[in-house]
Motif scaffolding. Structure first.
Motif, PDB file in Angstrom:
ATOM      1  N   VAL A  58       0.808  -1.009  -0.324  1.00 23.54           N
ATOM      2  CA  VAL A  58       0.060  -0.426   0.337  1.00 23.54           C
ATOM      3  C   VAL A  58       0.977   1.140  -0.206  1.00 23.54           C
ATOM      4  CG1 VAL A  58       0.046   0.447   2.669  1.00 23.54           C
ATOM      5  CG2 VAL A  58      -1.688   0.974   1.083  1.00 23.54           C
ATOM      6  N   CYS A  59       0.200   2.149  -0.755  1.00 23.23           N
ATOM      7  CA  CYS A  59       1.023   3.461  -0.306  1.00 23.23           C
ATOM      8  C   CYS A  59       0.335   4.822   0.233  1.00 23.23           C
ATOM      9  CB  CYS A  59       1.327   4.174  -1.858  1.00 23.23           C
ATOM     10  SG  CYS A  59       1.895   5.746  -1.761  1.00 23.23           S
ATOM     11  N   VAL A  60       0.917   4.950   1.510  1.00 23.02           N
ATOM     12  CA  VAL A  60       0.850   6.585   2.341  1.00 23.02           C
ATOM     13  C   VAL A  60       1.393   8.166   1.284  1.00 23.02           C
ATOM     14  CG1 VAL A  60       0.482   7.563   4.971  1.00 23.02           C
ATOM     15  CG2 VAL A  60       0.447   4.518   4.440  1.00 23.02           C
ATOM     16  N   SER A  61       0.283   8.579   1.155  1.00 25.44           N
ATOM     17  CA  SER A  61       1.566  10.171   0.722  1.00 25.44           C
ATOM     18  C   SER A  61       0.981  11.061   1.494  1.00 25.44           C
ATOM     19  CB  SER A  61       0.265  10.170  -1.070  1.00 25.44           C
ATOM     20  OG  SER A  61       0.417  11.341  -1.249  1.00 25.44           O
ATOM     21  N   LEU A  62       2.343  11.966   1.531  1.00 26.23           N
ATOM     22  CA  LEU A  62       2.385  13.232   2.749  1.00 26.23           C
ATOM     23  C   LEU A  62       0.924  13.773   2.089  1.00 26.23           C
ATOM     24  CD1 LEU A  62       4.545  11.784   4.285  1.00 26.23           C
ATOM     25  CD2 LEU A  62       5.365  14.171   4.354  1.00 26.23           C
ATOM     26  N   ASP A  63       1.290  13.807   0.746  1.00 23.73           N
ATOM     27  CA  ASP A  63      -0.162  15.137  -0.222  1.00 23.73           C
ATOM     28  C   ASP A  63      -1.620  14.617   0.595  1.00 23.73           C
ATOM     29  OD1 ASP A  63       1.825  14.786  -1.979  1.00 23.73           O
ATOM     30  OD2 ASP A  63       0.911  14.438  -3.732  1.00 23.73           O
ATOM     31  N   ASN A  64      -1.422  13.946   1.343  1.00 22.38           N
ATOM     32  CA  ASN A  64      -2.818  14.334   2.088  1.00 22.38           C
ATOM     33  C   ASN A  64      -2.715  14.273   3.510  1.00 22.38           C
ATOM     34  OD1 ASN A  64      -2.854  11.638   0.145  1.00 22.38           O
ATOM     35  ND2 ASN A  64      -5.422  11.420   0.261  1.00 22.38           N
ATOM     36  N   MET A  65      -1.770  14.839   3.789  1.00 27.91           N
ATOM     37  CA  MET A  65      -1.462  14.997   5.230  1.00 27.91           C
ATOM     38  C   MET A  65      -1.227  16.225   5.723  1.00 27.91           C
ATOM     39  SD  MET A  65      -1.205  11.567   7.207  1.00 27.91           S
ATOM     40  CE  MET A  65      -0.753  10.506   5.954  1.00 27.91           C
ATOM     41  N   TYR A  66      -1.896  16.832   4.632  1.00 28.97           N
ATOM     42  CA  TYR A  66      -1.776  18.678   5.127  1.00 28.97           C
ATOM     43  C   TYR A  66      -3.097  18.669   6.013  1.00 28.97           C
ATOM     44  CZ  TYR A  66       1.361  19.378   0.831  1.00 28.97           C
ATOM     45  OH  TYR A  66       2.367  19.479   0.359  1.00 28.97           O
ATOM     46  N   ARG A  67      -2.168  20.106   7.124  1.00 28.92           N
ATOM     47  CA  ARG A  67      -3.392  20.452   7.942  1.00 28.92           C
ATOM     48  C   ARG A  67      -3.888  21.453   7.361  1.00 28.92           C
ATOM     49  NH1 ARG A  67      -2.206  25.288   9.320  1.00 28.92           N
ATOM     50  NH2 ARG A  67      -0.520  26.347   9.013  1.00 28.92           N
ATOM     51  N   ASP A  68      -5.416  21.357   8.452  1.00 27.17           N
ATOM     52  CA  ASP A  68      -6.460  22.436   8.391  1.00 27.17           C
ATOM     53  C   ASP A  68      -6.124  23.848   8.348  1.00 27.17           C
ATOM     54  OD1 ASP A  68      -8.497  20.341   7.941  1.00 27.17           O
ATOM     55  OD2 ASP A  68      -8.404  20.628   9.445  1.00 27.17           O
ATOM     56  N   ASN A 118      -7.458  24.062  -1.387  1.00 28.98           N
ATOM     57  CA  ASN A 118      -6.012  23.807  -0.119  1.00 28.98           C
ATOM     58  C   ASN A 118      -7.106  23.275   1.218  1.00 28.98           C
ATOM     59  OD1 ASN A 118      -4.509  24.971  -2.361  1.00 28.98           O
ATOM     60  ND2 ASN A 118      -6.611  26.770  -1.772  1.00 28.98           N
ATOM     61  N   ALA A 119      -7.717  22.145   0.789  1.00 25.26           N
ATOM     62  CA  ALA A 119      -8.204  21.303   2.019  1.00 25.26           C
ATOM     63  C   ALA A 119      -9.066  20.438   2.096  1.00 25.26           C
ATOM     64  CB  ALA A 119      -9.217  22.625   2.618  1.00 25.26           C
ATOM     65  N   ARG A 120      -8.832  19.488   2.957  1.00 30.26           N
ATOM     66  CA  ARG A 120      -9.554  17.672   3.653  1.00 30.26           C
ATOM     67  C   ARG A 120     -11.350  17.594   3.093  1.00 30.26           C
ATOM     68  NH1 ARG A 120      -6.917  16.911   9.238  1.00 30.26           N
ATOM     69  NH2 ARG A 120      -4.825  17.168   8.755  1.00 30.26           N
ATOM     70  N   ILE A 121     -11.080  16.986   2.291  1.00 30.11           N
ATOM     71  CA  ILE A 121     -12.661  17.049   1.974  1.00 30.11           C
ATOM     72  C   ILE A 121     -13.557  15.916   2.981  1.00 30.11           C
ATOM     73  CG2 ILE A 121     -14.139  15.901   0.283  1.00 30.11           C
ATOM     74  CD1 ILE A 121     -12.029  15.388  -1.306  1.00 30.11           C
ATOM     75  N   SER A 122     -14.339  17.231   3.648  1.00 31.87           N
ATOM     76  CA  SER A 122     -14.818  16.446   4.938  1.00 31.87           C
ATOM     77  C   SER A 122     -15.573  14.941   4.971  1.00 31.87           C
ATOM     78  CB  SER A 122     -15.893  17.885   5.731  1.00 31.87           C
ATOM     79  OG  SER A 122     -16.400  17.407   7.010  1.00 31.87           O
ATOM     80  N   GLY A 123     -15.080  14.534   6.713  1.00 32.48           N
ATOM     81  CA  GLY A 123     -15.833  12.752   6.583  1.00 32.48           C
ATOM     82  C   GLY A 123     -15.250  12.097   5.269  1.00 32.48           C
ATOM     83  N   GLU A 124     -14.572  12.266   4.190  1.00 34.26           N
ATOM     84  CA  GLU A 124     -13.477  11.417   3.629  1.00 34.26           C
ATOM     85  C   GLU A 124     -12.528  10.996   3.877  1.00 34.26           C
ATOM     86  OE1 GLU A 124     -14.746  11.767  -1.058  1.00 34.26           O
ATOM     87  OE2 GLU A 124     -16.935  13.318  -0.431  1.00 34.26           O
ATOM     88  N   PHE A 125     -12.474   9.591   3.057  1.00 30.32           N
ATOM     89  CA  PHE A 125     -11.042   8.641   4.251  1.00 30.32           C
ATOM     90  C   PHE A 125     -10.669   7.638   2.723  1.00 30.32           C
ATOM     91  CE2 PHE A 125     -12.834  10.518   7.903  1.00 30.32           C
ATOM     92  CZ  PHE A 125     -12.358  11.515   8.924  1.00 30.32           C
TER      93      PHE A 125
END
Ligand code: ADP
Ligand code: C5P
Ligand code: MG
Length: 252
Positions: A58-68, A118-125
């Motif tokens: 599996v690949c874990v990307s830091l692209d998904n780890m930006y803070r709010d 420039n934000a996380r998609i709320s509730g989507e993982f």
């Protein structure tokens, strides 16, 4: 410390230490160097080989780890003026939690990220299932010692800056909703200086440097072979699984 006799392709190999968790590979490199593409090629090669097709990678990307971001920061980001290439832009707590879960082979979740907002998609993982091999990729994958210390192998994707900028322009206009002007302003004001300050110095931690990224099939084949060796050795250690070559576990 234990020695494992690893039969593979007619030769024996001694592995010096036994891992408990997955085999974790860090993949760093500048923006648009080809980190995500290299990881994709590695995953495809492992899935296509009959001896490793059932292994979980599996690949874990830091692209998904930006803070709010706060309201002022969001405003700056919309104008391409927020520094997303600085370590402070990342959610280190989230990163630490996800690394702990993958190391312990626990299922975990990574937030989805929207580059247009420039934000996380709320509730989507994205669900990350317990895996035998974990690739952790990102511009700052080698930056934090507490993250770096988890890796069993470190790869640095090394692609010329002009090639990277050309690819970033194409990608960010097509996929990330950016104008050419915003991309170029952001590149010169934050992306390039932060690359030189935080990413490039981390190249010294690499075990393997991959020039030209995903085009470098020789380097990718060698890395894939090392991963297959590790998976075969892991299977030799597990009394319940047949090994990657169809043999039973080795006698003690
Ligand atoms: P990174 O994850 O390091 O930012 P990507 O793998 O996402 O890099 O590649 C950046 C962009 O360049 C993507 O649009 C990708 O499709 C493209 N790309 C990657 N490698 C190559 C290549 N070898 N030749 C042409 N385009 C490529
Ligand atoms: O995939 P890549 O390594 O290029 O992703 C990291 C890049 O994403 C960084 O260089 C950063 O400038 C950019 N980024 C962005 N907007 C965000 C988050 C990251 O342009 N909201
Ligand atoms: Mg990427």
């Amino acid at each position: 410390m234990a020695a494992i006799h690893h039969r593979h392709g007619g030769f024996c190999r001694e592995l010096k230490k036994v891992r408990k968790g997955p085999f974790i590979i860090g993949v760093a490199g500048g923006t648009a160097s080809g980190k995500s593409s290299v990881c994709q090629k590695i995953i495809e090669a492992i899935h296509q080989d009959p001896s490793t097709k059932d292994s979980k990678i599996v690949c874990v990307s830091l692209d998904n780890m930006y803070r709010d971001l706060g309201p002022d920061e969001s405003e700056k980001a919309a104008q391409g003026k927020f520094n997303f290439d600085h370590p402070d832009a990342f959610d280190l707590n989230l990163l630490t939690k996800i690394m702990k879960d993958v190391k312990e082979k626990k299922s975990t979740q990574v937030p989805k990220y929207d580059y247009r907002l420039n934000a996380r998609i709320s509730g989507e993982f994205v669900a990350i299932e317990p895996s035998d091999v974990v690739l952790v990729e990102g511009i700052l994958a080698f930056y934090w010692p507490e993250l770096r210390d988890n890796y069993d192998m470190k790869l640095f994707v090394d692609t010329d800056a002009d090639t990277r900028l050309a690819r970033r322009v194409r990608r960010d206009t097509a996929e990330r909703g950016r104008s050419l002007d915003t991309i170029l302003n952001q590149y010169t004001s934050t992306v390039k200086p932060a690359f030189e300050e935080f990413c490039l110095p981390s190249k010294k931690f690499a075990d393997v440097i991959i020039p030209r990224g995903a085009d470098n099939t020789v380097a990718i084949d060698l890395i894939v072979q090392s991963i297959k060796d590790v998976l075969a050795a892991d299977q030799q250690l597990s009394p319940t699984k047949p090994n990657a070559h169809g043999d039973g576990p080795l006698p003690p």
